[in-house]
Each structure stands twice: as C-alpha cells, then as structure tokens.
Design a protein around this motif. Structure first.
Motif, PDB file in Angstrom:
ATOM      1  N   ILE A 144       0.819  -1.002  -0.095  1.00  0.00           N
ATOM      2  CA  ILE A 144      -0.069   0.254  -0.046  1.00  0.00           C
ATOM      3  C   ILE A 144       0.770   1.281  -0.021  1.00  0.00           C
ATOM      4  CG2 ILE A 144      -1.747   1.370   1.661  1.00  0.00           C
ATOM      5  CD1 ILE A 144      -3.031  -0.927   0.115  1.00  0.00           C
ATOM      6  N   ASN A 145       1.970   1.201   0.797  1.00  0.00           N
ATOM      7  CA  ASN A 145       2.880   2.471   0.877  1.00  0.00           C
ATOM      8  C   ASN A 145       3.694   2.891  -0.269  1.00  0.00           C
ATOM      9  OD1 ASN A 145       3.076   4.544   2.927  1.00  0.00           O
ATOM     10  ND2 ASN A 145       5.236   3.909   3.159  1.00  0.00           N
ATOM     11  N   ASP A 146       3.771   1.718  -1.177  1.00  0.00           N
ATOM     12  CA  ASP A 146       4.541   2.033  -2.568  1.00  0.00           C
ATOM     13  C   ASP A 146       3.514   2.443  -3.665  1.00  0.00           C
ATOM     14  OD1 ASP A 146       6.901   1.137  -1.310  1.00  0.00           O
ATOM     15  OD2 ASP A 146       6.492  -1.129  -1.891  1.00  0.00           O
ATOM     16  N   LEU A 147       2.680   2.435  -3.315  1.00  0.00           N
ATOM     17  CA  LEU A 147       1.436   2.790  -4.367  1.00  0.00           C
ATOM     18  C   LEU A 147       1.148   4.188  -4.165  1.00  0.00           C
ATOM     19  CD1 LEU A 147       0.047   1.494  -7.122  1.00  0.00           C
ATOM     20  CD2 LEU A 147      -2.027   0.739  -5.241  1.00  0.00           C
ATOM     21  N   ALA A 181     -10.648   1.307  -0.411  1.00  0.00           N
ATOM     22  CA  ALA A 181     -11.507   2.368   0.433  1.00  0.00           C
ATOM     23  C   ALA A 181     -10.893   2.336   2.103  1.00  0.00           C
ATOM     24  CB  ALA A 181     -12.954   2.263   0.272  1.00  0.00           C
ATOM     25  N   ASP A 182     -10.590   1.246   2.409  1.00  0.00           N
ATOM     26  CA  ASP A 182     -10.199   1.006   3.902  1.00  0.00           C
ATOM     27  C   ASP A 182      -8.611   1.279   3.983  1.00  0.00           C
ATOM     28  OD1 ASP A 182     -12.913   0.616   4.688  1.00  0.00           O
ATOM     29  OD2 ASP A 182     -12.541  -1.627   4.397  1.00  0.00           O
ATOM     30  N   TYR A 183      -7.944   1.626   2.800  1.00  0.00           N
ATOM     31  CA  TYR A 183      -6.551   1.833   3.074  1.00  0.00           C
ATOM     32  C   TYR A 183      -6.209   3.027   2.545  1.00  0.00           C
ATOM     33  CZ  TYR A 183      -6.788  -3.242   3.638  1.00  0.00           C
ATOM     34  OH  TYR A 183      -7.057  -4.473   4.249  1.00  0.00           O
ATOM     35  N   GLY A 184      -7.121   4.160   2.732  1.00  0.00           N
ATOM     36  CA  GLY A 184      -6.574   5.555   2.385  1.00  0.00           C
ATOM     37  C   GLY A 184      -6.449   6.012   1.122  1.00  0.00           C
ATOM     38  N   VAL A 194      -6.053   8.415  -5.523  1.00  0.00           N
ATOM     39  CA  VAL A 194      -4.931   8.747  -4.999  1.00  0.00           C
ATOM     40  C   VAL A 194      -4.750   8.356  -3.429  1.00  0.00           C
ATOM     41  CG1 VAL A 194      -3.261  10.662  -4.396  1.00  0.00           C
ATOM     42  CG2 VAL A 194      -4.621  10.729  -6.254  1.00  0.00           C
ATOM     43  N   ASN A 195      -3.510   7.869  -2.894  1.00  0.00           N
ATOM     44  CA  ASN A 195      -3.206   7.378  -1.913  1.00  0.00           C
ATOM     45  C   ASN A 195      -3.042   8.789  -0.896  1.00  0.00           C
ATOM     46  OD1 ASN A 195      -1.845   6.482   0.542  1.00  0.00           O
ATOM     47  ND2 ASN A 195      -0.631   5.036  -0.697  1.00  0.00           N
ATOM     48  N   VAL A 196      -3.664   8.720   0.232  1.00  0.00           N
ATOM     49  CA  VAL A 196      -3.796  10.058   1.050  1.00  0.00           C
ATOM     50  C   VAL A 196      -2.284  10.311   1.333  1.00  0.00           C
ATOM     51  CG1 VAL A 196      -5.937  10.286   1.324  1.00  0.00           C
ATOM     52  CG2 VAL A 196      -4.456   8.935   3.033  1.00  0.00           C
ATOM     53  N   ARG A 197      -1.346   9.320   1.659  1.00  0.00           N
ATOM     54  CA  ARG A 197      -0.102   9.383   2.182  1.00  0.00           C
ATOM     55  C   ARG A 197       0.934   9.934   1.281  1.00  0.00           C
ATOM     56  NH1 ARG A 197      -2.394   4.392   2.715  1.00  0.00           N
ATOM     57  NH2 ARG A 197      -2.485   3.513   4.701  1.00  0.00           N
ATOM     58  N   LYS A 198       0.444  10.275  -0.068  1.00  0.00           N
ATOM     59  CA  LYS A 198       1.525  10.798  -0.852  1.00  0.00           C
ATOM     60  C   LYS A 198       0.870  12.115  -1.211  1.00  0.00           C
ATOM     61  CE  LYS A 198       3.388   6.744  -0.991  1.00  0.00           C
ATOM     62  NZ  LYS A 198       4.385   6.432  -0.427  1.00  0.00           N
ATOM     63  N   HIS A 236      -5.395   7.780   8.462  1.00  0.00           N
ATOM     64  CA  HIS A 236      -4.133   6.651   7.997  1.00  0.00           C
ATOM     65  C   HIS A 236      -2.760   7.339   8.118  1.00  0.00           C
ATOM     66  CE1 HIS A 236      -6.873   3.730   6.292  1.00  0.00           C
ATOM     67  NE2 HIS A 236      -7.634   4.602   6.059  1.00  0.00           N
ATOM     68  N   VAL A 237      -2.759   8.808   8.434  1.00  0.00           N
ATOM     69  CA  VAL A 237      -1.575   9.592   8.391  1.00  0.00           C
ATOM     70  C   VAL A 237      -0.964   9.979   9.547  1.00  0.00           C
ATOM     71  CG1 VAL A 237      -0.038  10.961   7.364  1.00  0.00           C
ATOM     72  CG2 VAL A 237      -1.808   9.873   5.874  1.00  0.00           C
ATOM     73  N   ASN A 238      -1.619  10.977  10.098  1.00  0.00           N
ATOM     74  CA  ASN A 238      -1.334  11.502  11.434  1.00  0.00           C
ATOM     75  C   ASN A 238      -2.492  11.878  12.340  1.00  0.00           C
ATOM     76  OD1 ASN A 238       0.630  12.599  12.723  1.00  0.00           O
ATOM     77  ND2 ASN A 238       1.721  13.570  11.135  1.00  0.00           N
ATOM     78  N   GLY A 239      -1.992  11.883  13.444  1.00  0.00           N
ATOM     79  CA  GLY A 239      -3.107  12.017  14.538  1.00  0.00           C
ATOM     80  C   GLY A 239      -2.590  12.609  15.750  1.00  0.00           C
ATOM     81  N   VAL A 240      -1.665  13.734  15.975  1.00  0.00           N
ATOM     82  CA  VAL A 240      -0.992  13.941  16.971  1.00  0.00           C
ATOM     83  C   VAL A 240      -1.805  14.321  17.982  1.00  0.00           C
ATOM     84  CG1 VAL A 240       0.677  15.796  17.778  1.00  0.00           C
ATOM     85  CG2 VAL A 240       0.854  14.961  15.277  1.00  0.00           C
TER      86      VAL A 240
END
Length: 242
Positions: A144-147, A181-184, A194-198, A236-240
């Motif tokens: 997932i993190n490579d896509l 949908a469950d992977y951001g 689009v992957n929200v991490r990117k 999926h990314v950040n929740g400080v």
C-alpha cells in the motif's frame, strides 16, 4: 519486522522508553528491532541505511536537539513515524512543525507510549499490506505504501509507484475504488484514485503529490474531496495527540 530507534541522551530514560515499547510489541505479538542512540548526530548518520519505521526522540539533547534531528530525518525519508518523548512541553508548537506522529510528555510516558505504539502497529500494518491486482494475462502485487495513485485511461488501469514505475492491466477503476477504500485512497477525479499518504497539498483545482507531481481534481466536488482527504489523513497518516 518493525524497526525502531530510541534517541535520548539520558540512559535511564532511554531504558524506560525501551521497556514500555517492548511491552506493547510483545503484547501485540509483533516482531521488532530496537536500536538505541544517545546522540542525534549518530542517528542522522545511520538513517540513510537503517531506515527506521519509528523513531522516538527526546527534544532536549546537546549539540543537535530532537527538532533538528526530526527535520534531518524528514529530508532523508519522508515516511518515518517520529514520536517526541520529552519534558519540554514549552516546545510543543515548534515540534509540531516537524509533523510528528505523537508528542508525549514524559510525565505521561507510560500511557502515551502504549497508545502511540498500538496505533503505529496498526498504521504500519496497513501501509505494508500487500494488495494484488491482475487479469488473465498479468498479475501484480504492491505494498500500500508504495502505491502513489491509480489512473484509468480508456480500457486500462495504470498503477503508479513511488519509484515512478508504471504498470497497467485491462480493467475498470471502479473495481479498485471499493477495494482500497479502507486503506486511505480517495477519488479526486472520475479517473484517478490517490493514496492520501502521498498528497502534499490539495486545492480546488489540483492535488500536489509529495514528489511534486500535480493531478487534476474534480472542481464540482472539490469541497467534498477536501473533507474526505482530511478524514482519511486523520485515519491513516497523522493524528498528533499532545
């Protein structure tokens, strides 16, 4: 296996942090490796080769403080999960500029580390989850993190990866929208997931990725897409938690 670095010039605190981290990973039955540092400079030197998944940092350290270290780490690897564990609550707002995963006060260290490590185990598991796609002729598997994103063109679906490689199969984008949908992954356009991490920035006219690439956004749905993006970022990314 999840690789963890602990950087604190106070050896007693370092040992306490290590024990708390180990407790969570043993409880969650996760494999891990912990490397300890008393110097931010040494950690930064090792980062290009070590590529830790999680870095727990004190802020108040000699020569190179934790905020400087976090900024250096971000220059080397964008996807490292930095967790500040510190007594310097007065530096919380400065520290947040580094986009840490968590900011934990040492007075609440036990519960803070327990929550943060549990959350990160789930996050990293999702990012390293392997998804498979294929048709009768070809089959692909990606983490997932490579896509980065998936785009539909005519009768084909194209998969764009971090290394800028691109793969395609004959299929419909709709088959992947539900699956991811469950992977951001969010739909920013009729033909792009689009992957929200990117994503670095999202506006009413375009999405800017962390690699600088720009993608079109559906203008009629831009506000809805922004809200979806913010919700997925929280998940999926950040929740400080300060």
């Amino acid at each position: 296996m999840i690789k963890i670095a602990i950087c604190d010039d106070d050896l007693k605190q370092q040992l306490n942090i290590k024990g708390l981290v180990e407790n969570v990973f043993i409880r969650e039955e996760q494999t891990y490796e912990i490397i300890e540092y008393t110097s931010g400079e040494k950690l930064v030197t090792d980062m290009p080769e070590a590529r830790y998944d999680i870095v727990l940092l004190d802020i108040d350290m000699p020569t190179m403080d934790g905020i400087e270290v976090a900024n250096k780490i971000d220059e080397i690897w964008k996807d490292v999960n930095v967790v500040f564990v510190t007594n310097r609550s007065d530096l919380v707002f400065e520290a947040l500029s580094c986009n840490p995963y968590r900011f934990i006060r040492k007075e609440y260290m036990e519960e803070g580390i327990d929550e943060a490590m549990s959350s990160l185990i789930t996050k990293i598991s999702n990012e390293t989850y392997v998804v498979s796609f294929g048709d009768k002729k070809e089959h692909y598997s990606f983490k997932i993190n490579d896509l980065v994103y998936i785009e539909s063109k005519k009768h084909y679906v194209y998969f764009r990866l971090d290394d800028e490689e691109e793969y395609k199969i004959r299929d419909r984008l709709a088959n992947y929208e539900k699956k991811l949908a469950d992977y951001g992954f969010i739909k920013i356009h009729g033909s792009i997931l689009v992957n929200v991490r990117k994503i670095r920035k999202i506006s009413s006219v375009e999405v800017v990725l962390v690699n600088g690439e720009k993608l079109p956004i559906s203008r009629s749905n831009s506000e809805k897409i922004k809200m979806h993006f913010l919700n997925e970022m929280r998940r999926h990314v950040n929740g400080v938690i300060v």
